[in-house]
Every structure is written in C-alpha cells, then in structure tokens.
Scaffold this motif. Structure first.
Motif, PDB file in Angstrom:
ATOM      1  N   SER A  37      -4.650  10.531   2.839  1.00 44.22           N
ATOM      2  CA  SER A  37      -3.459   9.859   3.356  1.00 44.22           C
ATOM      3  C   SER A  37      -3.592   9.601   4.860  1.00 44.22           C
ATOM      4  O   SER A  37      -3.280   8.511   5.352  1.00 44.22           O
ATOM      5  CB  SER A  37      -2.219  10.709   3.076  1.00 44.22           C
ATOM      6  OG  SER A  37      -1.085  10.147   3.685  1.00 44.22           O
ATOM      7  N   THR A  38      -4.063  10.592   5.582  1.00 50.17           N
ATOM      8  CA  THR A  38      -4.254  10.445   7.025  1.00 50.17           C
ATOM      9  C   THR A  38      -5.285   9.365   7.325  1.00 50.17           C
ATOM     10  O   THR A  38      -5.083   8.510   8.191  1.00 50.17           O
ATOM     11  CB  THR A  38      -4.703  11.787   7.643  1.00 50.17           C
ATOM     12  OG1 THR A  38      -3.715  12.777   7.352  1.00 50.17           O
ATOM     13  CG2 THR A  38      -4.892  11.671   9.139  1.00 50.17           C
ATOM     14  N   GLN A  42      -5.282   5.464   9.341  1.00 54.86           N
ATOM     15  CA  GLN A  42      -6.209   5.066  10.400  1.00 54.86           C
ATOM     16  C   GLN A  42      -6.920   3.761  10.049  1.00 54.86           C
ATOM     17  O   GLN A  42      -7.056   2.875  10.890  1.00 54.86           O
ATOM     18  CB  GLN A  42      -7.248   6.162  10.639  1.00 54.86           C
ATOM     19  CG  GLN A  42      -6.683   7.447  11.192  1.00 54.86           C
ATOM     20  CD  GLN A  42      -7.707   8.584  11.165  1.00 54.86           C
ATOM     21  OE1 GLN A  42      -8.690   8.528  10.418  1.00 54.86           O
ATOM     22  NE2 GLN A  42      -7.468   9.613  11.965  1.00 54.86           N
ATOM     23  N   ILE A  43      -7.380   3.670   8.813  1.00 61.13           N
ATOM     24  CA  ILE A  43      -8.077   2.457   8.366  1.00 61.13           C
ATOM     25  C   ILE A  43      -7.156   1.245   8.480  1.00 61.13           C
ATOM     26  O   ILE A  43      -7.548   0.189   8.976  1.00 61.13           O
ATOM     27  CB  ILE A  43      -8.593   2.626   6.915  1.00 61.13           C
ATOM     28  CG1 ILE A  43      -9.701   3.687   6.873  1.00 61.13           C
ATOM     29  CG2 ILE A  43      -9.081   1.297   6.348  1.00 61.13           C
ATOM     30  CD1 ILE A  43     -10.056   4.154   5.471  1.00 61.13           C
ATOM     31  N   PHE A  44      -5.923   1.386   8.033  1.00 61.86           N
ATOM     32  CA  PHE A  44      -4.968   0.275   8.099  1.00 61.86           C
ATOM     33  C   PHE A  44      -4.699  -0.137   9.541  1.00 61.86           C
ATOM     34  O   PHE A  44      -4.636  -1.321   9.853  1.00 61.86           O
ATOM     35  CB  PHE A  44      -3.656   0.646   7.405  1.00 61.86           C
ATOM     36  CG  PHE A  44      -3.701   0.581   5.903  1.00 61.86           C
ATOM     37  CD1 PHE A  44      -4.884   0.407   5.201  1.00 61.86           C
ATOM     38  CD2 PHE A  44      -2.543   0.706   5.169  1.00 61.86           C
ATOM     39  CE1 PHE A  44      -4.916   0.350   3.818  1.00 61.86           C
ATOM     40  CE2 PHE A  44      -2.550   0.642   3.780  1.00 61.86           C
ATOM     41  CZ  PHE A  44      -3.740   0.461   3.109  1.00 61.86           C
ATOM     42  N   LEU A  58       4.857   1.625   7.173  1.00 62.67           N
ATOM     43  CA  LEU A  58       3.828   2.016   6.213  1.00 62.67           C
ATOM     44  C   LEU A  58       4.238   3.334   5.581  1.00 62.67           C
ATOM     45  O   LEU A  58       4.562   4.290   6.284  1.00 62.67           O
ATOM     46  CB  LEU A  58       2.481   2.176   6.919  1.00 62.67           C
ATOM     47  CG  LEU A  58       1.326   2.764   6.096  1.00 62.67           C
ATOM     48  CD1 LEU A  58       0.985   1.860   4.918  1.00 62.67           C
ATOM     49  CD2 LEU A  58       0.109   2.976   6.973  1.00 62.67           C
ATOM     50  N   GLU A  59       4.249   3.360   4.251  1.00 66.21           N
ATOM     51  CA  GLU A  59       4.473   4.596   3.521  1.00 66.21           C
ATOM     52  C   GLU A  59       3.276   4.802   2.592  1.00 66.21           C
ATOM     53  O   GLU A  59       2.930   3.923   1.813  1.00 66.21           O
ATOM     54  CB  GLU A  59       5.746   4.546   2.674  1.00 66.21           C
ATOM     55  CG  GLU A  59       5.939   5.833   1.889  1.00 66.21           C
ATOM     56  CD  GLU A  59       6.914   5.704   0.723  1.00 66.21           C
ATOM     57  OE1 GLU A  59       7.119   6.723   0.041  1.00 66.21           O
ATOM     58  OE2 GLU A  59       7.443   4.612   0.486  1.00 66.21           O
ATOM     59  N   VAL A  60       2.654   5.960   2.728  1.00 62.87           N
ATOM     60  CA  VAL A  60       1.560   6.329   1.841  1.00 62.87           C
ATOM     61  C   VAL A  60       2.080   7.457   0.961  1.00 62.87           C
ATOM     62  O   VAL A  60       2.173   8.601   1.394  1.00 62.87           O
ATOM     63  CB  VAL A  60       0.309   6.776   2.633  1.00 62.87           C
ATOM     64  CG1 VAL A  60      -0.813   7.152   1.675  1.00 62.87           C
ATOM     65  CG2 VAL A  60      -0.145   5.685   3.592  1.00 62.87           C
ATOM     66  N   PHE A  68       4.611  -2.955   5.234  1.00 57.55           N
ATOM     67  CA  PHE A  68       5.402  -4.054   5.797  1.00 57.55           C
ATOM     68  C   PHE A  68       4.645  -4.520   7.019  1.00 57.55           C
ATOM     69  O   PHE A  68       4.491  -3.778   7.994  1.00 57.55           O
ATOM     70  CB  PHE A  68       6.802  -3.553   6.144  1.00 57.55           C
ATOM     71  CG  PHE A  68       7.786  -4.628   6.495  1.00 57.55           C
ATOM     72  CD1 PHE A  68       7.812  -5.840   5.811  1.00 57.55           C
ATOM     73  CD2 PHE A  68       8.707  -4.418   7.502  1.00 57.55           C
ATOM     74  CE1 PHE A  68       8.733  -6.819   6.131  1.00 57.55           C
ATOM     75  CE2 PHE A  68       9.636  -5.387   7.834  1.00 57.55           C
ATOM     76  CZ  PHE A  68       9.656  -6.594   7.142  1.00 57.55           C
ATOM     77  N   VAL A  69       4.136  -5.750   6.977  1.00 57.49           N
ATOM     78  CA  VAL A  69       3.212  -6.219   8.002  1.00 57.49           C
ATOM     79  C   VAL A  69       3.580  -7.622   8.463  1.00 57.49           C
ATOM     80  O   VAL A  69       4.008  -8.460   7.671  1.00 57.49           O
ATOM     81  CB  VAL A  69       1.753  -6.151   7.480  1.00 57.49           C
ATOM     82  CG1 VAL A  69       1.546  -7.057   6.284  1.00 57.49           C
ATOM     83  CG2 VAL A  69       0.741  -6.453   8.561  1.00 57.49           C
TER      84      VAL A  69
END
Length: 135
Positions: A37-38, A42-44, A58-60, A68-69
């Motif tokens: 999740s962490t 970071q990747i996003f 962003l919700e993971v 939402f982007v």
C-alpha cells in the motif's frame, strides 16, 4: 461558479479535467496492504509528477483503488488508467515476489467518472437560462 485558480492552462487551452477511477486486483484479492500500500502511493505520486497530473485524492483499500486525478485535456481516461495500472503492476510485481503468484495484478476492468467544481445540473441550468444568449 468556478474559481479562476481552479483552471489550468496548457498551450492555448484553459481547462479543468478531473477523473474519478476505481479498479480492483485480480479476483478482488486483498493484497493492497502494508508495504504494498505504501509503495503503490509512491509509484502513483512519481507517475503523476512525470506526466504533469495532480492526484486530488487517493484511497488504497486492501481490495480496490480509488483515484481522483486532474489531467490535461489531451489525456484520455483509458490512457490515464492504463498508465497507473501498468506502472504499478510492473514495479509492485518486481519488488514483491508474492504478487507473482497472481496471473496479473489488476483486472482489465475499471470505473471512471468525470468531475469538476460544478455539477452537471448547474451547467445545464446555465446553458438553458434565457438570459444567457441575450444580446
């Protein structure tokens, strides 16, 4: 109405394009926890910076992603979700061998909705207002 600062400018276009995406891991497995999740966050973030996109929310969750982007008008929903899913799958499966047991990280499906600072109803009322077209 919209506040001027909400709009962005690119070339000769002033715009506000926001997409809400939701997608799930293959077979809705609850694999998006802990270090995964962490790392996905970071990747996003890195991808958004690279592409010039703004992640508004962003919700993971363990079994799904809400993103939402804000993007440029030249970035279609399909290409945006493909970039996020593709980058995250590549790096997560490379860094977390347990994810290699899945045939693929993500399903091919996703949900997308457009959003802005004004509701569709407000825009319709503005366009249909008889005083709008008066000279």
């Amino acid at each position: 109405m919209l506040v001027q600062e909400d709009y962005k400018t690119h070339n000769h276009v002033k715009f506000l394009v926001n997409y809400h995406f939701v997608w799930i891991p293959k077979r809705r497995r609850k694999v998006l926890t802990g270090a995964i999740s962490t790392r996905i966050r970071q990747i996003f973030l890195e991808l958004a910076i690279e592409k010039g996109w703004d992640i508004l929310a962003l919700e993971v969750a363990p079994d799904h992603i809400h993103l939402f982007v804000s993007v440029k008008p030249t970035d279609t929903p399909h290409l945006v979700v493909k970039a996020f899913k593709g980058h995250s799958s590549y790096y997560l499966r490379k860094e977390f061998p347990e994810l290699l047991k899945m045939p693929s990280l993500w399903t091919s499906s996703y949900f997308v909705s457009t959003a802005g600072n004004v509701s569709s109803e407000a825009i319709r009322k503005y366009i249909e207002d008889p005083h709008h077209g008066s000279n």
